[in-house]
Design an enzyme around this catalytic site. Structure first.
Site, mmCIF file in Angstrom:
data_model
loop_
_atom_site.group_PDB
_atom_site.id
_atom_site.type_symbol
_atom_site.label_atom_id
_atom_site.label_comp_id
_atom_site.label_asym_id
_atom_site.label_seq_id
_atom_site.Cartn_x
_atom_site.Cartn_y
_atom_site.Cartn_z
ATOM 1 N N GLU A 31 0.885 -1.173 0.000
ATOM 2 C CA GLU A 31 0.000 0.000 0.000
ATOM 3 C C GLU A 31 0.912 1.208 0.000
ATOM 4 O O GLU A 31 1.784 1.342 0.858
ATOM 5 C CB GLU A 31 -0.919 -0.009 1.221
ATOM 6 C CG GLU A 31 -2.024 1.030 1.147
ATOM 7 C CD GLU A 31 -1.769 2.201 2.065
ATOM 8 O OE1 GLU A 31 -1.540 3.309 1.511
ATOM 9 O OE2 GLU A 31 -1.785 2.036 3.280
ATOM 10 N N CYS A 66 -2.191 8.179 4.710
ATOM 11 C CA CYS A 66 -2.241 7.794 3.295
ATOM 12 C C CYS A 66 -3.562 8.227 2.675
ATOM 13 O O CYS A 66 -3.645 8.468 1.471
ATOM 14 C CB CYS A 66 -2.093 6.282 3.153
ATOM 15 S SG CYS A 66 -0.748 5.560 4.098
#
Length: 543
Positions: free
Chosen positions: A293, A327
Site C-alpha cells: 500500500e 495515506c
C-alpha cells in the site's frame, strides 16, 4: 494433535474511549505520558527472541518537542539482517506446524493485553514518538491494532474452513500452508496499527517474519514487540531490526528463501522493490508475494447540492487530522462555484480555530509533522505557492521549527486544476482547493479521475442521488476506498477494508479476508479409498 474444530466468531470492533475531562482513561494516559517522559528507554533489536544491542545509537525525540530525549535505539547493519533471516528460518518448522488454535490464541492474548494493561502505553508511545493527539492514537494504536488481531484470527479461521467437495470413493481436502521461506515486513511511521499488522498478519498464517519499521516509529514498535513476547510469541517468529532501506533490500532481496514482502510506504520505494525482485527471480525458491500500500493524492468533490457545512467538516477533519500524514488524507478538493465563498469562509475560520502544540495538551487538534525532512519538504511546497500567481494561500502557511516540526494547516486555492499541489503527494497539513463551475460536475469528475496517478481514497458529497450515482460510476477506478457524504479517512477494520490500486498499491485490502490469502500457499490433497488396479478404461473394450 488437533482434537476438535475451534470457532472464532466475527468479533465486534474495539470501543473507542473518549478521554473526556474527568474520565479514568484520561487520568491514566496523562500519568503514563509523564512516566514515559521521565525515563530514557534503551531500545534493542529483537532477533531470535534475544535483545540485540550494537551500541551504535540513534536518538528518539518527540517531533513536537525535539529538545527532549525519549531514549536511544541500537542501529543494525547488514549482519543483523542476516541474523534475523537465520533466526526466522530456524523458527519456521515449529511455528508453521503449530496447531492453529495455539497460534490464534497468542494473537488474541496480544489483543487483550493491548486493550487493557498496555493500552495507555501503546497510545503514549505513539503520541510521544509520532506526535499524535490522544484521539488519533486511540483509534490507531489501540483500537485498529486490536481489531486487526481479532478480525484476522476470525478471517483466517474462515479460510481454513473452505474445503473442496468430494466424490464417492475419495476425500478431497485443502491445506493452507504458510509460504516457504521468510516474509519481509516494511512498515511506515504514520500508523502504529499498520506497523503491527504487517508482520503479525503474515505470522498469524504460519509465516516467519523479518520486520523493519521506520526509524520514526521505533518507540511504539518496540512496545508492540514487547507485548507480542508477553503474549507468548515464540522466539524467531517475528524479528524486529533497525536498519536502512538499502541494507534490508540488499540482503533480503538476494536471499534464496525470500518468500514475500508486506509493505506500506512510498510508491517510489515500492517500485524499486518490485524491479529488484523481478531481476532476482532466478535466485528464489518460489515466486515471492509482493503486497504493498503506497502513495495517495486523495480527493473530495462536492456537488452543487451538497451541504456546505458537511463539506467543510469533511475537509477540516479529512485534511488536517494527524497533520495530514495519513495515506488517506484529503489533499485536493473540488468545490462548486455556488458554495465556494461560504465554504472558503468557514474553512478559514475552522483552521484559525485549531490549536497546535504538544500532545500532552489535549486541547491541541494539530501537533507536529514527523521529522525535519518532512518539515522541509512541506515548507518548500508552501513557500513556492506563496510566490506563484497560479496559487493563492487562503489560510495558514507558517512553519516553525524552534521547538518542534510545526507546520500550520494550510489551504491553497489553485487557479489551474493541474497545479503542482493538486497533483503531487505532499503528506502534510496542506489542502489544495479548485473551484469549478457548478454546472460542470460531470466534466470535473473526469478531471478528478485523470489528475493523479494514485487511486487510494476519495469522497463525494451531495444530496442529489443522481449525482452520487454518477460520481460512484465515473470514479470507479479512482479510489479503492470511496466515501459518500463523509471524509475520505478513518477506515475501520471489518467495516471498510483498506487499499487502493493504480499507483497506490496492490489493493490487497488490509482488514479483510483478502489480505490473508496472500500469505498462504494452498495444497490440494486427494485421498482415494479404493485404488484402481487396472489401467484400462471401459471405453477400450471391443464389445
Amino acid at each position: 494433535m488437533n482434537l476438535g474444530y475451534f470457532s472464532y466468531p466475527m468479533p465486534v470492533n474495539e470501543p473507542v474511549l473518549s478521554y473526556a475531562p474527568g474520565s479514568p482513561e484520561r487520568k491514566t494516559l496523562k500519568a503514563v505520558l509523564a512516566e514515559l517522559k521521565s525515563e530514557q528507554v534503551d531500545v534493542p533489536m529483537y532477533i531470535g527472541g534475544k535483545e540485540v544491542r550494537t551500541n551504535k545509537l540513534g536518538e528518539l525525540h518527540p517531533p513536537h518537542e525535539t529538545a527532549h530525549l525519549l531514549g536511544r535505539y541500537h542501529k543494525g547493519e547488514e549482519k543483523h539482517v542476516t541474523q534475523a533471516i537465520d533466526a526466522a528460518l530456524a523458527a519456521h518448522a515449529s511455528w508453521s506446524s503449530m496447531n492453529w488454535e495455539t497460534r490464534a490464541n497468542i494473537f488474541l492474548r496480544a489483543a487483550d493485553l493491548l486493550a487493557t494493561k498496555y493500552r495507555p502505553y501503546i497510545n503514549g508511545t505513539t503520541m510521544l514518538g509520532q506526535s499524535k493527539n490522544a484521539f488519533q492514537a486511540e483509534i490507531d494504536a489501540a483500537c485498529e491494532l486490536i481489531d486487526f488481531l481479532r478480525f484476522n484470527v476470525h478471517f483466517l479461521s474462515e479460510i481454513y474452513k473452505q474445503q473442496p467437495i468430494s466424490s464417492p470413493g475419495m476425500h478431497n481436502r485443502m491445506e493452507y500452508r504458510p509460504l516457504e521461506g521468510f516474509v519481509l515486513a516494511v512498515t511506515p511511521f504514520n500508523f502504529t496499527a499498520i506497523g503491527g499488522n504487517l508482520p503479525a498478519s503474515a505470522a498469524m498464517c504460519g509465516n516467519v517474519v523479518v520486520w523493519k519499521c521506520a526509524n520514526t516509529q521505533i518507540y511504539s514498535a518496540q512496545m508492540f514487540m514487547r507485548i507480542l513476547k508477553e503474549a507468548g510469541l515464540p522466539d524467531g517468529v517475528i524479528n524486529l531490526i533497525y536498519v536502512d532501506g538499502p541494507t534490508i533490500g540488499k540482503v533480503c532481496f538476494n536471499h534464496r528463501e525470500f518468500a514475500g514482502v508486506h509493505f506500506t510506504g512510498s510508491t517510489g520505494v515500492f517500485n524499486n522493490m518490485w524491479e529488484t525482485i523481478g531481476k532476482n527471480m532466478a535466485n528464489y525458491r518460489s515466486y515471492p508475494r509482493i503486497v504493498g500500500e503506497t502513495g495517495g493524492k486523495d480527493f473530495v468533490i462536492a456537488h452543487k447540492s451538497a451541504d456546505p457545512d458537511a463539506v467543510v467538516t469533511a475537509l477540516l477533519r479529512g485534511a488536517f487530522e494527524y497533520q495530514g500524514q495519513k495515506c488517506s488524507a484529503a489533499s485536493r478538493a473540488y468545490i462548486p462555484s455556488n458554495m465556494a465563498e461560504e465554504v472558503k469562509k468557514k474553512l478559514i475560520a475552522g483552521v484559525k480555530s485549531f490549536k497546535m502544540g504538544t500532545v500532552e495538551d489535549f486541547s491541541n487538534f494539530v501537533n507536529a509533522v514527523i521529522d525535519e525532512k518532512s518539515f522541509n519538504s512541506i515548507k518548500r511546497y508552501i513557500e513556492n505557492a506563496k510566490k506563484d500567481p497560479k496559487a493563492e494561500i487562503w489560510v495558514g502557511g507558517k512553519c516553525d521549527s524552534k521547538q518542534g516540526w510545526f507546520v500550520q494547516p494550510t489551504i491553497i486555492e489553485a487557479k489551474n486544476p493541474k497545479y503542482v499541489t493538486m497533483c503531487e503527494e505532499i503528506f502534510g497539513p496542506v489542502l489544495t482547493v479548485y473551484i469549478y463551475s457548478a454546472n460542470s460536475f460531470e466534466k470535473t469528475l473526469e478531471l478528478v479521475d485523470t489528475t493523479s496517478p494514485y487511486a487510494l481514497t476519495g469522497a463525494v458529497l451531495a444530496k442529489d442521488r443522481a449525482a452520487i450515482e454518477l460520481a460512484t460510476d465515473k470514479l470507479r477506478n479512482a479510489a479503492g476506498n470511496f466515501y459518500i457524504n463523509d471524509k475520505p479517512t478513518g477506515a475501520v477494520v471489518g467495516q471498510q477494508p483498506f487499499g487502493g490500486a493504480r499507483g497506490s498499491g496492490t489493493n490487497d485490502k488490509a482488514g479483510s479476508i483478502l489480505n490473508l490469502y496472500r500469505w498462504l500457499s494452498a495444497r490440494t490433497i486427494k485421498e482415494t479409498f479404493n485404488s484402481p488396479v487396472d489401467y484400462a478404461y471401459p471405453f477400450m473394450a471391443e464389445k
